[in-house]
Design a protein around this motif. Sequence first.
Motif, PDB file in Angstrom:
ATOM      1  N   VAL A  89       1.293   8.294   2.893  1.00 56.65           N
ATOM      2  CA  VAL A  89       1.736   8.434   1.509  1.00 56.65           C
ATOM      3  C   VAL A  89       2.244   7.070   1.061  1.00 56.65           C
ATOM      4  CG1 VAL A  89       2.255  10.902   1.657  1.00 56.65           C
ATOM      5  CG2 VAL A  89       4.028   9.251   2.211  1.00 56.65           C
ATOM      6  N   ASN A  90       2.163   6.813  -0.229  1.00 55.83           N
ATOM      7  CA  ASN A  90       2.505   5.494  -0.784  1.00 55.83           C
ATOM      8  C   ASN A  90       1.698   4.399  -0.085  1.00 55.83           C
ATOM      9  OD1 ASN A  90       4.500   6.646  -2.491  1.00 55.83           O
ATOM     10  ND2 ASN A  90       5.877   6.700  -0.731  1.00 55.83           N
ATOM     11  N   SER A  91       0.424   4.648   0.093  1.00 54.14           N
ATOM     12  CA  SER A  91      -0.462   3.806   0.883  1.00 54.14           C
ATOM     13  C   SER A  91      -0.783   2.469   0.213  1.00 54.14           C
ATOM     14  CB  SER A  91      -1.770   4.569   1.135  1.00 54.14           C
ATOM     15  OG  SER A  91      -2.760   3.720   1.647  1.00 54.14           O
ATOM     16  N   ARG A  92      -0.528   1.392   0.952  1.00 58.16           N
ATOM     17  CA  ARG A  92      -0.912   0.053   0.485  1.00 58.16           C
ATOM     18  C   ARG A  92      -2.438  -0.094   0.496  1.00 58.16           C
ATOM     19  NH1 ARG A  92       3.770  -1.397   3.683  1.00 58.16           N
ATOM     20  NH2 ARG A  92       2.376  -1.674   5.429  1.00 58.16           N
ATOM     21  N   TYR A  93      -3.088   0.547   1.449  1.00 59.98           N
ATOM     22  CA  TYR A  93      -4.548   0.499   1.538  1.00 59.98           C
ATOM     23  C   TYR A  93      -5.176   1.151   0.302  1.00 59.98           C
ATOM     24  CZ  TYR A  93      -9.104   0.882   4.045  1.00 59.98           C
ATOM     25  OH  TYR A  93     -10.412   0.803   4.448  1.00 59.98           O
ATOM     26  N   VAL A  94      -4.646   2.294  -0.118  1.00 59.66           N
ATOM     27  CA  VAL A  94      -5.141   2.962  -1.325  1.00 59.66           C
ATOM     28  C   VAL A  94      -4.913   2.070  -2.538  1.00 59.66           C
ATOM     29  CG1 VAL A  94      -4.735   4.889  -2.917  1.00 59.66           C
ATOM     30  CG2 VAL A  94      -4.951   5.332  -0.470  1.00 59.66           C
TER      31      VAL A  94
END
Length: 182
Positions: A89-94
């Motif tokens: 969640v709160n993904s830097r990758y996304v």
Amino acid sequence: MHREEEERWIPWMPENLVPDEYELYEILQSWEGVRLRFIGRRVNVTIEYGSEFVSLRSCDESERWRSVARELAVQGKAGFGGRLAFTAVNSRYVEWLCEESAGVQEKERLVHCVFVACNDLVDVLSYALPKVTVEPRDTDRTDLWSLAETLSAKTPDAGIAAAELPAAKAEPPAAEPLAAKT
């Protein structure tokens, strides 16, 4: 870019997936999707993404110390506890992919799964969770090479025989000079 919340990895335990000491055995990406295979001491796990697959990154865990240290601090004394699968969640990758796609991808549509093996971290972005298949392993064969042999026997075309590899050259070929423009 300022982030209000840190990325978190939430344990994901699909049916029959048990904590174990997993090693990444194979990543196969094709036009059909992606298949990840992990071998453990008790079970073999296959993770399959079809058309829902979007993006993949794979790193040796030593290249992801910041992420691993952050998660170990959160997960506590037990560490990852042999768990293989997590959702982020709160993904830097996304966020990165959405920025790179210039608005084509939307954060809300993407699922970020993180697979943590003993020596590898694999991140997959997709539109849905993958299919997970768990198979019991022959418990009489506990070493990693025996496990690899077992999986290779199921897919004999997975490797390249040493005789098929080109011979290594002692020195790289010299670069040819560029032709001068006239």
